[in-house]
Scaffold this motif. Sequence first.
Motif, mmCIF file in Angstrom:
data_model
loop_
_atom_site.group_PDB
_atom_site.id
_atom_site.type_symbol
_atom_site.label_atom_id
_atom_site.label_comp_id
_atom_site.label_asym_id
_atom_site.label_seq_id
_atom_site.Cartn_x
_atom_site.Cartn_y
_atom_site.Cartn_z
ATOM 1 N N ALA A 292 -39.151 -40.382 -33.202
ATOM 2 C CA ALA A 292 -40.051 -39.110 -32.886
ATOM 3 C C ALA A 292 -41.289 -39.153 -33.446
ATOM 4 N N TYR A 293 -42.240 -38.377 -32.664
ATOM 5 C CA TYR A 293 -43.552 -38.276 -33.318
ATOM 6 C C TYR A 293 -44.096 -36.858 -32.920
ATOM 7 N N MET A 294 -44.839 -36.455 -34.028
ATOM 8 C CA MET A 294 -45.232 -34.947 -33.803
ATOM 9 C C MET A 294 -46.875 -34.753 -33.742
ATOM 10 N N TYR A 295 -47.337 -34.485 -32.708
ATOM 11 C CA TYR A 295 -49.080 -34.430 -32.634
ATOM 12 C C TYR A 295 -49.469 -32.923 -32.791
ATOM 13 N N PRO A 296 -50.621 -32.686 -33.134
ATOM 14 C CA PRO A 296 -51.317 -31.418 -33.318
ATOM 15 C C PRO A 296 -51.402 -30.727 -31.901
ATOM 16 N N THR A 297 -51.743 -31.476 -31.013
ATOM 17 C CA THR A 297 -52.135 -30.772 -29.587
ATOM 18 C C THR A 297 -51.582 -31.650 -28.402
ATOM 19 N N TRP A 298 -51.347 -30.925 -27.294
ATOM 20 C CA TRP A 298 -50.955 -31.770 -26.195
ATOM 21 C C TRP A 298 -52.023 -32.565 -25.721
ATOM 22 N N GLN A 299 -53.356 -32.505 -25.681
ATOM 23 C CA GLN A 299 -54.408 -33.543 -25.350
ATOM 24 C C GLN A 299 -54.249 -34.675 -26.224
ATOM 25 N N GLN A 300 -54.083 -34.428 -27.551
ATOM 26 C CA GLN A 300 -53.974 -35.742 -28.367
ATOM 27 C C GLN A 300 -52.625 -36.552 -27.970
ATOM 28 N N ALA A 301 -51.559 -35.842 -27.632
ATOM 29 C CA ALA A 301 -50.572 -36.432 -27.344
ATOM 30 C C ALA A 301 -50.689 -37.296 -26.014
ATOM 31 N N VAL A 320 -43.579 -36.859 -23.839
ATOM 32 C CA VAL A 320 -44.203 -35.696 -24.799
ATOM 33 C C VAL A 320 -43.920 -34.379 -24.304
ATOM 34 N N SER A 321 -43.510 -33.526 -25.233
ATOM 35 C CA SER A 321 -43.255 -32.130 -24.766
ATOM 36 C C SER A 321 -44.610 -31.258 -25.088
ATOM 37 N N ASP A 322 -44.859 -30.364 -24.280
ATOM 38 C CA ASP A 322 -46.117 -29.606 -24.475
ATOM 39 C C ASP A 322 -45.398 -28.598 -25.608
ATOM 40 N N ALA A 323 -46.666 -27.814 -25.976
ATOM 41 C CA ALA A 323 -46.350 -26.890 -27.078
ATOM 42 C C ALA A 323 -45.093 -25.948 -26.795
ATOM 43 N N HIS A 324 -44.977 -25.331 -25.547
ATOM 44 C CA HIS A 324 -43.786 -24.348 -25.014
ATOM 45 C C HIS A 324 -42.473 -25.296 -25.073
ATOM 46 N N GLU A 325 -42.443 -26.436 -24.702
ATOM 47 C CA GLU A 325 -41.234 -27.115 -24.771
ATOM 48 C C GLU A 325 -40.854 -27.568 -26.155
ATOM 49 N N THR A 326 -41.868 -27.898 -26.950
ATOM 50 C CA THR A 326 -41.569 -28.234 -28.098
ATOM 51 C C THR A 326 -40.784 -27.164 -28.943
ATOM 52 N N ALA A 327 -41.417 -25.794 -29.022
ATOM 53 C CA ALA A 327 -40.813 -24.713 -29.246
ATOM 54 C C ALA A 327 -39.386 -24.618 -28.898
ATOM 55 N N PHE A 328 -39.226 -24.628 -27.602
ATOM 56 C CA PHE A 328 -37.919 -24.751 -26.918
ATOM 57 C C PHE A 328 -36.833 -25.573 -27.867
ATOM 58 N N THR A 362 -49.254 -24.594 -35.927
ATOM 59 C CA THR A 362 -47.857 -25.357 -35.484
ATOM 60 C C THR A 362 -47.433 -24.700 -34.045
ATOM 61 N N ASP A 363 -48.142 -23.377 -33.644
ATOM 62 C CA ASP A 363 -47.816 -23.320 -32.140
ATOM 63 C C ASP A 363 -48.367 -24.183 -31.065
ATOM 64 N N ASP A 364 -49.179 -24.895 -31.561
ATOM 65 C CA ASP A 364 -49.744 -26.011 -30.634
ATOM 66 C C ASP A 364 -49.103 -27.341 -30.564
ATOM 67 N N MET A 365 -48.295 -27.627 -31.627
ATOM 68 C CA MET A 365 -47.885 -28.898 -31.904
ATOM 69 C C MET A 365 -46.936 -29.214 -30.658
ATOM 70 N N CYS A 366 -47.025 -30.640 -30.513
ATOM 71 C CA CYS A 366 -46.024 -31.187 -29.259
ATOM 72 C C CYS A 366 -45.354 -32.432 -29.985
ATOM 73 N N ILE A 367 -43.942 -32.307 -29.589
ATOM 74 C CA ILE A 367 -43.234 -33.415 -30.126
ATOM 75 C C ILE A 367 -43.081 -34.641 -29.063
ATOM 76 N N LYS A 392 -53.573 -42.637 -34.962
ATOM 77 C CA LYS A 392 -55.128 -42.428 -34.461
ATOM 78 C C LYS A 392 -55.407 -41.162 -33.511
ATOM 79 N N ASN A 393 -54.366 -40.736 -33.071
ATOM 80 C CA ASN A 393 -54.323 -39.454 -32.470
ATOM 81 C C ASN A 393 -53.938 -38.293 -33.005
ATOM 82 N N GLY A 394 -53.746 -38.657 -34.346
ATOM 83 C CA GLY A 394 -53.362 -37.254 -35.241
ATOM 84 C C GLY A 394 -51.933 -37.223 -35.453
#
Length: 557
Positions: A292-301, A320-328, A362-367, A392-394
């Motif tokens: 598993a990896y965590m990215y700061p934003t959807w675009q970077q992921a 990659v899950s977007d921010a909403h799915e990551t929160a879920f 942390t509301d933007d991060m994507c798993i 490289k993508n954060g």
Amino acid sequence: MAHVKHQKWWGWGEEGVFFNYENKPAFAPFVKEAIGVTLRPRERDTVDFSTANVPASQAPDKILELLGNISGADNVSTDDELRVVHWAGKSVLELLQTLRNDFHRIPDVVIYPGTEDEVAALMRAAVEHDLVLIPFGGGSSISRSLQPDPSEDRCIVSVDLGRLNKVLEIDETSGLATIQAGVLGPDMEEQLNARGWTLGHFPDSFTYSTLGGWAATRSSGMQSDKYGDIADIIRGLRMVRATGTVVLRPLPSTSTGPSLREMIIGSEGRLGIITELTVHVHRLPEKHQVIAYMYPTWQQALTAVRQFTEAEIPLAFARVSDAHETAFSLATQKEPTSTKGKLAAKGQEALWAVMRKRGWDTDDMCISYVCFEGSPKNVEARKKAVSSIAKKNGAIVLGSGPGALYDQKKFDTPYLRDFLLEQNTVGDVSETAAPWSKLTTVHKAVYDAAERAYAALGKKGWIMSHMSHSYHSGACLYFTFGYVYNDENPYEEYHTVKSAIQQAFIDNGGTLSHHHGVGLEHQPWMEQDISPEGADIMRALFTSTDPGNNLNPGKVI
Ligand code: FAD
């Protein structure tokens, strides 16, 4: 009666297995915040079949006798519960209709043929006696590709392929296996694994879907990045028609005109009944690991995953899950009970602190989960390559702990929808595929369309998404949506939300479905997807090959 495993008549999967939220402390507050519903404890473990108001079978005695002569009276049934099990797939709309007793027209009889000769006799009988035949695999369709036409007045026969469940032969030199079409995913893998092989096709519905059903709906499994979609996996097949059997020999490739194989894959029972398939199989991998990896934003992921493809790193999947799915996902984590679990939870808090220190919202991060398969040496090299691009993508590398958890839970989520329905809440999915250059636009357009649909209905709704199934030129976007439904007009509400999402796919460069097929549900978008001229060709194919409209009429187009 034939011994074939069936799903619950009223929901997903097997009786006695269900979704629980009591051990997931963050789940109820999450749902309250997302759609404004206060969850009640689960009330039902099952639904009593006596509550179902089942239309009587209209099968004439002479047809029952004929079917009994074909497959044996023990393999023919007009039992009410079996007819309900076979009347629909498992889309939320169908589950709602079933629970609300809105059965319009259901199969009159279910038959379980045990050989290809029996299927052929059945096909001939269908034409001679003007019967409607609807092939049935695992009944996991999510696009209403099993439901009969409500106005159908002919005798409807559900043809359950469940007795055709054997791996017949493995050509070890070519990496090909010949397998009967009615085998359920786990039964097939068990037979292949026993000889050291795997198909590698694992849709979320794996436990209750069949090889023939995958072929008939153009399915895709979660590890398609490595093994391919079912259309890539199938090399040869046998499909029975009233006039004979189409035999496509297993060939690595061929230039025999327009591909008949491609035409049959996705035909949803309209061209004939597939009895046997020859498919690619692979040696079981020495190592299988999900990181598993965590990215700061959807675009970077998204950029990172596209770069994995560009760099041609062989992966089993990259999701990659977007921010909403990551929160879920975080909200469905179980409360830690063991010391190890508590330590992991502490580790997570420390990780959150690191993310905040890096300036992440942390509301933007994507798993993201990436699956590596192969020899230990290859897995290590690929992990290194992925890690480098991810960083490289954060991204922060979370490691194999959350990855293993994802792998264990992967077939459990379908049970959640039944629990939500009990809470008057719809939770359903819609998916598409689009070129890399359009993925961000499609993602945003679908969110906007869903929000507009919720606003039109005066509701607080939820939408979340993940990207999976990467290809050279693009990927699949998979959306999950949810809202509290109104008992008065649940079907209209559902169509408002679902149609808004589907139209946003088409308007923004996506297809009507990446892997759920067409059925009745996605048909309104067919002409827009393949052009009116393309739709005409498809209609002509079905009318000319099935002039009596006996084969799963009305599906696809
Ligand atoms: P059925 O549902 O029984 O039938 C589907 C269609 O195929 C019908 O038109 C039927 O008439 C026809 N058919 C079945 N067998 C034959 C045959 N032998 N010959 C001719 N026609 C036949 N799909 C994916 O690809 N990937 C996923 O990850 C995925 N996840 C899902 C998750 C959930 C919760 C649900 C409900 C569905 C999901 N699906 C997924 C959709 C579904 O599982 C697939 O469409 C699957 O391929 C259907 O297989 P089945 O054996 O259940 O077929």
